[in-house]
Design a protein around this motif. Structure first.
Motif, PDB file in Angstrom:
ATOM      1  N   ILE A  83      11.236 -36.325 127.860  1.00 35.87           N
ATOM      2  CA  ILE A  83      12.027 -37.478 127.415  1.00 35.87           C
ATOM      3  C   ILE A  83      11.150 -38.450 126.645  1.00 35.87           C
ATOM      4  N   SER A  84       9.931 -38.653 127.130  1.00 43.08           N
ATOM      5  CA  SER A  84       9.005 -39.573 126.472  1.00 43.08           C
ATOM      6  C   SER A  84       8.607 -39.083 125.085  1.00 43.08           C
ATOM      7  N   LEU A  85       8.540 -37.773 124.881  1.00 40.20           N
ATOM      8  CA  LEU A  85       8.256 -37.242 123.540  1.00 40.20           C
ATOM      9  C   LEU A  85       9.297 -37.714 122.534  1.00 40.20           C
ATOM     10  N   GLY A  86      10.565 -37.695 122.945  1.00 43.18           N
ATOM     11  CA  GLY A  86      11.614 -38.182 122.058  1.00 43.18           C
ATOM     12  C   GLY A  86      11.491 -39.670 121.797  1.00 43.18           C
ATOM     13  N   VAL A  87      11.097 -40.425 122.824  1.00 47.39           N
ATOM     14  CA  VAL A  87      10.925 -41.869 122.657  1.00 47.39           C
ATOM     15  C   VAL A  87       9.841 -42.159 121.622  1.00 47.39           C
ATOM     16  N   VAL A  88       8.775 -41.361 121.617  1.00 48.77           N
ATOM     17  CA  VAL A  88       7.710 -41.540 120.625  1.00 48.77           C
ATOM     18  C   VAL A  88       8.284 -41.460 119.211  1.00 48.77           C
ATOM     19  N   CYS A  89       9.197 -40.523 118.991  1.00 51.55           N
ATOM     20  CA  CYS A  89       9.760 -40.339 117.646  1.00 51.55           C
ATOM     21  C   CYS A  89      10.485 -41.585 117.159  1.00 51.55           C
ATOM     22  N   VAL A  90      11.306 -42.213 118.019  1.00 54.39           N
ATOM     23  CA  VAL A  90      12.048 -43.394 117.561  1.00 54.39           C
ATOM     24  C   VAL A  90      11.156 -44.636 117.525  1.00 54.39           C
ATOM     25  N   LEU A  91      10.188 -44.726 118.448  1.00 58.45           N
ATOM     26  CA  LEU A  91       9.297 -45.883 118.416  1.00 58.45           C
ATOM     27  C   LEU A  91       8.421 -45.884 117.175  1.00 58.45           C
ATOM     28  N   LEU A  92       8.077 -44.712 116.660  1.00 62.72           N
ATOM     29  CA  LEU A  92       7.282 -44.652 115.433  1.00 62.72           C
ATOM     30  C   LEU A  92       7.999 -45.329 114.270  1.00 62.72           C
ATOM     31  N   LEU A  93       9.334 -45.376 114.324  1.00 62.79           N
ATOM     32  CA  LEU A  93      10.112 -46.027 113.271  1.00 62.79           C
ATOM     33  C   LEU A  93      10.433 -47.478 113.614  1.00 62.79           C
ATOM     34  N   GLY A  94       9.951 -47.949 114.775  1.00 60.90           N
ATOM     35  CA  GLY A  94      10.284 -49.296 115.199  1.00 60.90           C
ATOM     36  C   GLY A  94      11.682 -49.398 115.769  1.00 60.90           C
ATOM     37  N   GLU A  95      12.271 -48.270 116.162  1.00 60.41           N
ATOM     38  CA  GLU A  95      13.604 -48.239 116.760  1.00 60.41           C
ATOM     39  C   GLU A  95      13.474 -48.030 118.266  1.00 60.41           C
ATOM     40  N   ILE A  96      14.611 -47.935 118.958  1.00 62.07           N
ATOM     41  CA  ILE A  96      14.625 -47.733 120.405  1.00 62.07           C
ATOM     42  C   ILE A  96      15.858 -46.919 120.775  1.00 62.07           C
ATOM     43  N   ASP A  97      15.786 -46.174 121.859  1.00 61.38           N
ATOM     44  CA  ASP A  97      16.925 -45.439 122.398  1.00 61.38           C
ATOM     45  C   ASP A  97      17.019 -45.738 123.888  1.00 61.38           C
TER      46      ASP A  97
END
Length: 416
Positions: A83-97
């Protein structure tokens, strides 16, 4: 050429060799110190944190560093790590899920319904769960792209919708038990990598580092550029290999290295390669650093944002599958509680910036080890979950403060 000229040339050559050698080792140390001073901390804080946590908990309870306890920790870390791997992807764009926990719970429910209740083959049930995750991410991406809806709002709405869907498909019973003798449950609870394979895999990173260093040196020599030699690369490879071999040896004193964690590490390596070696990965960092500049440079910002949300929800669904395998059940409690907190905190504590543009797949790996080490250590001390929440929240706050201060330092040194 005279004898004096040859002697002078030989002396210059030896001096140049010594300079390159000094620059190779001493220069690497100086460069590291300069990076730290300028705010480019990398993974240094999380490594220091892991050492401190291990020291404190092992002092309070020696069972913490027992091989079998560490094996159980790795089993538990895999699901949250995905789950944290996916969070890395959106945080790299300055977004959040904010819906990752609900997405993982829904995925586990889909597994239970399709596999146990309807009798579909397990691979099809897993594919259905991952498809649900991908479709959810696709919806989030379009909401953000077409309607400029903030990701915070879009995923908060998704959190509620996915939670309702999870409760609906589970029905009045509220839980579905998975067959204990199935391959999925055995994978999540008892399957261990053979010792010979674990030791072999521990040698791979060092070998890859040496091969990469040789290739880089050849390319620089072919371009008539100076190369620092292989001394530093060999030292790094030796240290890494020795550390990995020791870790595998120590875990083999217990049950061994879980397959579940090994698969998680494989996905970390794949995502790291995609982020650092592909055009898509470079575009991710560019959009996270400055979306408008990336758009003017010809990068399709909307497509990059869509791919990040799709990956995030898909990884959350995969984490739900692993969680169901670990717990041997799909229930209404799956994905609730501290799943969101742990997954997001793992990415941030591991070094991924909340401001976008900085981070790596290895952030999820190191961060989830910190989070699960805290949880495991507090459980061994028989402390209440309330203290676990407070301590994890404090660690997350410290990680964000460090990230903010490092970002300010990078800006003052012109490295923002």
């Amino acid at each position: 050429m005279s004898h004096d000229t040859k002697s002078l040339a030989a002396q210059l050559d030896r001096a140049d060799t010594r300079v390159r050698h000094d620059e190779g080792i001493g220069g690497e140390v100086r460069a590291f110190i300069d990076r730290v001073r300028s705010g480019d901390l990398g993974m240094l804080p999380v490594i220091v944190g892991l050492l401190l946590i291990s020291t404190v908990f092992s002092t309070l309870n020696p069972v913490f560093l027992a091989p079998n306890n560490l094996v159980n920790l790795l089993f538990d870390a895999a699901a949250v790590g995905f789950i944290s791997l996916g969070v890395v992807c959106v945080l790299l764009l300055g977004e959040i899920d904010l819906s990752i926990g609900s997405m993982s719970g829904l995925a586990s429910a889909v597994i239970g319904v399709l596999w146990v209740n309807t009798g579909l083959p397990l691979p099809l049930a897993i594919a259905g769960a991952l498809l649900a995750g991908a479709l959810t991410g696709f919806v989030y991406g379009n909401l953000c792209n077409r309607f400029e809806m903030p990701s915070f709002v879009a995923t908060l709405a998704g959190l509620l919708a996915l939670l309702g869907m999870q409760l609906y498909i589970l029905g009045p019973t509220g839980s579905i038990n998975l067959p204990f003798t199935s391959s999925l449950v055995r994978f999540g609870q008892i399957m261990i990598i053979p010792a010979w394979l674990a030791f072999t895999l521990a040698l791979v990173p060092g070998a890859v580092m040496i091969f990469s260093g040789l290739r880089t040196m050849r390319h620089r020599s072919a371009a008539n550029l100076s190369s620092g030699g292989m001394t530093v690369v060999l030292i790094k490879a030796a240290i890494l290999t020795a550390a990995l071999l020791f870790i595998v040896y120590y875990l083999e004193q217990g049950r061994g290295v879980p397959w579940m964690f090994g698969v998680f590490v494989l996905f970390v390596v794949i995502l790291d390669y995609a982020l650092t070696r592909t055009q898509w990965g470079r575009s991710m960092f560019a959009v996270g650093g400055n979306a408008e500049a990336a758009r003017r440079a010809g990068i399709n910002v909307r497509r990059i944002r869509l791919s990040a949300f799709v990956l995030c929800s898909t990884f959350a669904a995969l984490g739900g599958v692993f969680s169901a395998a670990r717990l041997a059940s799909a229930s209404q409690q799956a994905g609730t509680g501290d799943v969101n907190l742990n997954a997001i905190a793992a990415a941030v504590i591991g070094g991924t910036s909340l401001f976008g543009g900085r981070g790596s797949a290895w952030s999820a790996l190191l961060g989830v080890l910190v989070i699960m080490a805290i949880s495991n250590g507090l459980t061994l001390l028989n402390l209440s979950s309330s203290l676990r929440y407070m301590i994890t929240g404090a660690v997350l706050a410290v990680a964000v403060i460090v990230d903010s201060l490092a970002r300010r330092s990078r800006a003052s040194h012109g490295r923002a």
